[in-house]
Design an enzyme around this catalytic site. Structure first.
Site, PDB file in Angstrom:
ATOM      1  N   GLY A 107       0.789  -1.223   0.000  1.00  0.00           N
ATOM      2  CA  GLY A 107       0.000   0.000   0.000  1.00  0.00           C
ATOM      3  C   GLY A 107       0.824   1.277   0.000  1.00  0.00           C
ATOM      4  N   HIS A 109       2.534   2.594   2.605  1.00  0.00           N
ATOM      5  CA  HIS A 109       2.476   3.362   3.848  1.00  0.00           C
ATOM      6  C   HIS A 109       3.723   3.197   4.723  1.00  0.00           C
ATOM      7  CE1 HIS A 109      -1.584   5.185   4.024  1.00  0.00           C
ATOM      8  NE2 HIS A 109      -1.880   4.241   3.153  1.00  0.00           N
ATOM      9  N   SER A 115      10.045   0.826   1.088  1.00  0.00           N
ATOM     10  CA  SER A 115       9.489  -0.159   0.170  1.00  0.00           C
ATOM     11  C   SER A 115       9.578   0.299  -1.282  1.00  0.00           C
ATOM     12  CB  SER A 115       8.030  -0.471   0.533  1.00  0.00           C
ATOM     13  OG  SER A 115       7.222   0.686   0.401  1.00  0.00           O
ATOM     14  N   TYR A 474       7.023   0.459  17.635  1.00  0.00           N
ATOM     15  CA  TYR A 474       6.168  -0.361  16.775  1.00  0.00           C
ATOM     16  C   TYR A 474       6.794  -0.435  15.386  1.00  0.00           C
ATOM     17  CZ  TYR A 474       1.888  -1.671  14.172  1.00  0.00           C
ATOM     18  OH  TYR A 474       0.960  -2.282  13.360  1.00  0.00           O
ATOM     19  N   TYR A 477       5.571   1.425  12.398  1.00  0.00           N
ATOM     20  CA  TYR A 477       5.886   2.851  12.402  1.00  0.00           C
ATOM     21  C   TYR A 477       7.410   2.980  12.389  1.00  0.00           C
ATOM     22  CZ  TYR A 477       1.009   3.662  13.882  1.00  0.00           C
ATOM     23  OH  TYR A 477      -0.365   3.705  13.973  1.00  0.00           O
TER      24      TYR A 477
END
Length: 529
Positions: A107, A109, A115, A474, A477
């Protein structure tokens, strides 16, 4: 010996790199065309290079953080948007043959843009999984196969097409890809009831570094464990997930109640910290914190936003028992089907409740941002003076620049051990904090840097009030401020913060399934020492 000035050297080096990249790209594409044979899916139709007129639009389509669209970032030599698994296998073969790295985008994000780009001058090919987005829902078994290129909005919509009493514990941003979401653990409004997205994965279709396609049984327990929370792209490529659907009632209730400092906001948030993790599991109550200008005066506004799996009458009773200070009334509550509630949370107000759920299928519906974000975990309530210190810092930047989102834990999350999946943040956490700053295309470079300095300063201040040894973070993130590097020593700096003791097992799995470290980036799982 002739000496060159520095500007000339830089120019010559840049020219050398450009020529080298072009030759590498040409050889790679020739390899693809030579080794891919099926006539039904010509691989030439899914290859894009900077010479193609559509290259920039294909690259930009899923760049969700616009700061990584900058010319200073290294972009892919080649983009491949495969439509068949055999094309991915060919890309892997040719990339290994020509010693080119691979980046995999779902996606888009990725919080550090890894990525589809790199802060380093490396040669890489991007595999964009956008065409692997089929969603096959089986209501009879309560399961669904989801292509890793599908986004959460598409998954929610397809579930709702078949059933009004099934959902999935996905995230709140509808354009987030399921591939990356689940492979980092993945949390949302249903986590206190059903756990993470990754907790509800029961099988996967996975391709390893040699192009072999495996399922849960053939890949083995360790690898299946690793790809559900340890970032699957460290180990290979997820083609699809098989997920377990979860029960939701015909009618759920949402509310959003806003309180400023002048409306006792600090005291309310202080109490929220201990109440939210202990509420009934059907009740999710988060807190979003920003600054606003109200009646000509700047203040901090706290929005208490909730999803309740049930009707408004029962919700009001629960809130009266557990958090009467908030003053929730019937007029604050809105009842609706679960699928409609996803619009309330999706994209921080990008959707409105009156819109058709068809908007969940629009991959461009949520405006893109320039942002930098960090995460923290809180195990002991931040005292009032600590919260007031946050407010003081909030007033150092303009309204709309800084957001803190506090997401409660407890409930089902407390039932999992830290080692159940690579995602270790379970019992003992009151809530997780997202801390983010934003800007727009008109923001000067000086102001951008000031905002980046600000979030780092705020993060430093929060250090006294959050988890420590390690200070947890996390992985979805991801934050390059925590460290970069591919060696075990370098990766340990951030690895234990994302995964705690699970980092060691992830390294063992990585070493076994990708012994030459083909799948790597600035914060990838390293090989063993």
């Amino acid at each position: 010996m002739k000496s060159y000035s520095l500007p000339l050297f830089v120019l010559l080096f840049s020219l050398y790199c450009s020529v080298s990249s072009a030759l590498t790209s040409k050889a790679f594409i020739k390899c693809l065309q030579t080794h891919y044979s099926p006539d039904s899916n010509p691989i030439s139709q899914v290859i894009y290079t900077p010479k193609n007129s559509s290259y920039n639009s294909v690259l930009a389509f899923s760049i969700q953080d616009l700061r990584f669209a900058s010319p200073s970032r290294t972009k892919p030599l080649v983009i491949v948007t495969p439509v068949h698994e055999s094309q991915i296998q060919t890309v892997l073969y040719c990339a290994k043959k020509h010693k080119i790295q691979i980046r995999i985008r779902g996606g888009g994000h990725d919080f550090e843009g890894l990525s589809y780009s790199s802060p380093s001058p490396i040669k890489f090919v991007m595999i964009d999984m956008i065409n692997f987005r089929s969603v096959d829902v089986d209501v009879a078994s309560g399961t669904a196969w989801v292509g890793s290129g599908a986004n959460l909005g598409e998954l929610y919509y397809r579930i709702a097409e078949k059933s009004s009493t099934y959902g999935f514990p996905g995230g709140v941003w509808a354009t987030v890809g399921t591939g990356g979401f689940i492979s980092g653990g993945g949390y949302g409004t249903l986590k206190r009831k059903y756990g993470l997205g990754a907790d509800n994965v029961i099988d996967a279709r996975f391709m390893d570094v040699n192009g072999r396609i495996m399922d849960k049984e053939s890949m083995g327990e360790d690898l299946f464990w690793a790809i559900r929370g340890g970032i699957a792209s460290n180990f290979g490529i997820v083609i699809a997930w098989k997920v377990k659907l979860v029960a939701v009632p015909e009618i759920v209730t949402i509310f959003g109640v806003r309180r400023t400092l002048e409306q006792n906001g600090t005291a309310l948030l202080h109490k929220w910290q201990t109440i939210a993790p202990k509420l009934d599991r059907d009740l999710y109550l988060r807190a979003e914190i920003i600054t606003v200008n109200q009646d000509g005066k700047r203040t901090v506004r706290i929005s208490f936003e909730s999803l309740f799996l049930g009707g408004a009458d029962r919700l009001l009773l629960l809130m009266k028992e557990s958090f009467p200070e908030l003053g929730l009334v019937r007029e604050d509550c809105m009842e609706m089907p679960w699928i409609k509630s996803t619009l309330f949370f999706a994209g921080n107000g990008a959707f409105t409740l009156g819109e058709s759920i068809e908007v969940l299928l629009n991959r461009s519906a949520i405006p893109k941002l320039y942002f930098k974000a960090k995460s923290d975990y809180v195990k002991v309530p931040i005292p009032v003076e600590g919260l007031e210190g946050i407010w003081e810092r909030f007033f150092q930047v303009d309204d709309g620049v800084i957001t803190i989102l506090m997401t409660p834990y407890g409930g089902k999350m407390d039932e999992f051990s830290e080692s159940a999946l690579p995602f270790p943040h379970r019992a003992g956490n009151l809530y997780m904090m997202y801390i983010g700053v934003t800007w727009d295309a008109n923001t000067t470079v000086v102001e951008q840097n000031r905002r980046l300095d600000f979030i780092r300063s705020l993060y430093s201040y929060l250090g006294s009030y959050v988890s420590n040894n390690p200070r947890e973070a996390y992985v979805n993130y991801n934050d390059l401020d925590l460290g970069v590097g591919t060696s075990y020593k370098e990766a340990s700096l951030w690895g234990v913060r994302y995964f705690k003791d699970n980092f060691k097992r992830l390294v063992q799995v990585k070493t076994a399934v990708d012994p030459h470290n083909f799948f790597r980036h600035e914060q990838s799982i390293p090989l063993a020492k």
